[in-house]
Design a protein around this motif. Structure first.
Motif, PDB file in Angstrom:
ATOM      1  N   UNK A  47       0.851  -1.193   0.000  1.00 46.52           N
ATOM      2  CA  UNK A  47       0.000   0.000   0.000  1.00 46.52           C
ATOM      3  C   UNK A  47       0.886   1.242   0.000  1.00 46.52           C
ATOM      4  N   UNK A  48       0.661   2.122  -0.955  1.00 53.86           N
ATOM      5  CA  UNK A  48       1.514   3.293  -1.126  1.00 53.86           C
ATOM      6  C   UNK A  48       1.479   4.220   0.085  1.00 53.86           C
ATOM      7  N   UNK A  54       0.221  -5.213   2.890  1.00 53.73           N
ATOM      8  CA  UNK A  54       0.963  -5.803   1.780  1.00 53.73           C
ATOM      9  C   UNK A  54       0.166  -6.951   1.182  1.00 53.73           C
ATOM     10  N   UNK A  55       0.533  -7.321  -0.023  1.00 54.55           N
ATOM     11  CA  UNK A  55      -0.050  -8.509  -0.625  1.00 54.55           C
ATOM     12  C   UNK A  55       0.169  -9.715   0.264  1.00 54.55           C
ATOM     13  N   UNK A  56      -0.866 -10.519   0.428  1.00 61.40           N
ATOM     14  CA  UNK A  56      -0.808 -11.678   1.325  1.00 61.40           C
ATOM     15  C   UNK A  56      -1.210 -12.911   0.534  1.00 61.40           C
ATOM     16  N   UNK A  77      -4.635  -8.134  -0.023  1.00 60.44           N
ATOM     17  CA  UNK A  77      -3.732  -7.766   1.060  1.00 60.44           C
ATOM     18  C   UNK A  77      -4.023  -8.563   2.322  1.00 60.44           C
ATOM     19  N   UNK A  78      -3.215  -8.305   3.339  1.00 58.61           N
ATOM     20  CA  UNK A  78      -3.454  -8.917   4.654  1.00 58.61           C
ATOM     21  C   UNK A  78      -4.762  -8.433   5.260  1.00 58.61           C
ATOM     22  N   UNK A  79      -5.343  -7.388   4.702  1.00 58.30           N
ATOM     23  CA  UNK A  79      -6.677  -6.930   5.098  1.00 58.30           C
ATOM     24  C   UNK A  79      -7.739  -7.444   4.125  1.00 58.30           C
ATOM     25  N   UNK A  80      -7.341  -8.339   3.235  1.00 57.04           N
ATOM     26  CA  UNK A  80      -8.212  -8.951   2.227  1.00 57.04           C
ATOM     27  C   UNK A  80      -8.824  -7.919   1.278  1.00 57.04           C
ATOM     28  N   UNK A  81      -8.074  -6.856   1.012  1.00 58.53           N
ATOM     29  CA  UNK A  81      -8.507  -5.849   0.045  1.00 58.53           C
ATOM     30  C   UNK A  81      -7.784  -6.083  -1.277  1.00 58.53           C
TER      31      UNK A  81
END
Length: 211
Positions: A47-48, A54-56, A77-81
């Motif tokens: 994430x900028x 980050x990518x998970x 991501x680790x937030x599933x976004x």
């Protein structure tokens, strides 16, 4: 931040065994070209605005219900976004989500006694050049990496199926830093039977360039 759509004259070369971090804004895409056909590209999204996101790959496998990464699938991501979606793949496919990025410990296990460049080092060095730090090394999306999985769960490390000039295109679903590492592995055959890392190329395109 809008950008003009570049043509292939804007293509950048990433030297073998090295890494780079590239700003990619939502709606832009990055095309990554395997110039010699046999080079694995460890790939991360950060994430900028917040490097803790980050990518998970564990969540990516869960979201896609697949251990491979194919056209239409999204790296989350680790937030599933959603972070990056694979919108085009001219290779025969097979991009690994299972194996870790190489690091110094792996090369020591493989018999290296001197320093050996690694994807882990490339990740952190590339971020540091952008003034960004990440407290850990996320798992990488291993583009072009061919890791067959047998029925008993065992895996093999074999040369890529990709050919010279094959490419993948990833669309940014949020503003990210895309970190690329032209994997330095020269002991196992993941970078081809000759075990010779090689250069790759990348170029940023706007979504309109894909239509």
């Amino acid at each position: 931040m809008p950008r003009l759509t570049p043509d292939d004259d804007s293509q950048q070369i990433l030297k073998a065994t090295r890494g780079t971090a590239i700003e990619l804004y939502k709606g832009e895409a990055i095309r990554i070209t395997n110039l010699h056909g046999s080079q694995v590209v460890d790939t991360w999204a950060v994430n900028l605005l917040d490097s803790s996101e980050c990518g998970a790959l564990e969540h990516t496998r869960s979201i896609n219900s697949n251990i491979f990464f194919e056209t239409g699938m999204t790296l989350v991501s680790n937030l599933r976004r959603p972070m990056l979606t694979l919108i085009e793949d001219t290779s025969p496919g097979r991009h690994d989500t299972l194996l870790c990025p190489c690091n110094s410990a792996i090369y020591q296990e493989l018999g290296c006694t001197d320093y050996h460049r690694s994807c882990t080092d490339n990740f952190h060095e590339a971020l540091a050049e952008r003034g960004v730090a990440c407290s850990y090394t996320p798992a990488s999306l291993n583009l072009f990496m061919n890791i067959p999985v047998a029925d008993d769960g065992s895996v093999q490390r074999v040369p890529p199926r990709s050919r010279p000039g094959d490419s993948v295109t990833l669309l940014a679903e949020m503003d990210v830093l895309v970190v690329l590492s032209a994997c330095p592995q020269d002991i196992t055959p993941i970078n081809g039977a000759e075990r010779q890392p090689s250069d790759i190329a990348w170029v940023i395109q706007t979504l309109s360039a894909q239509e």
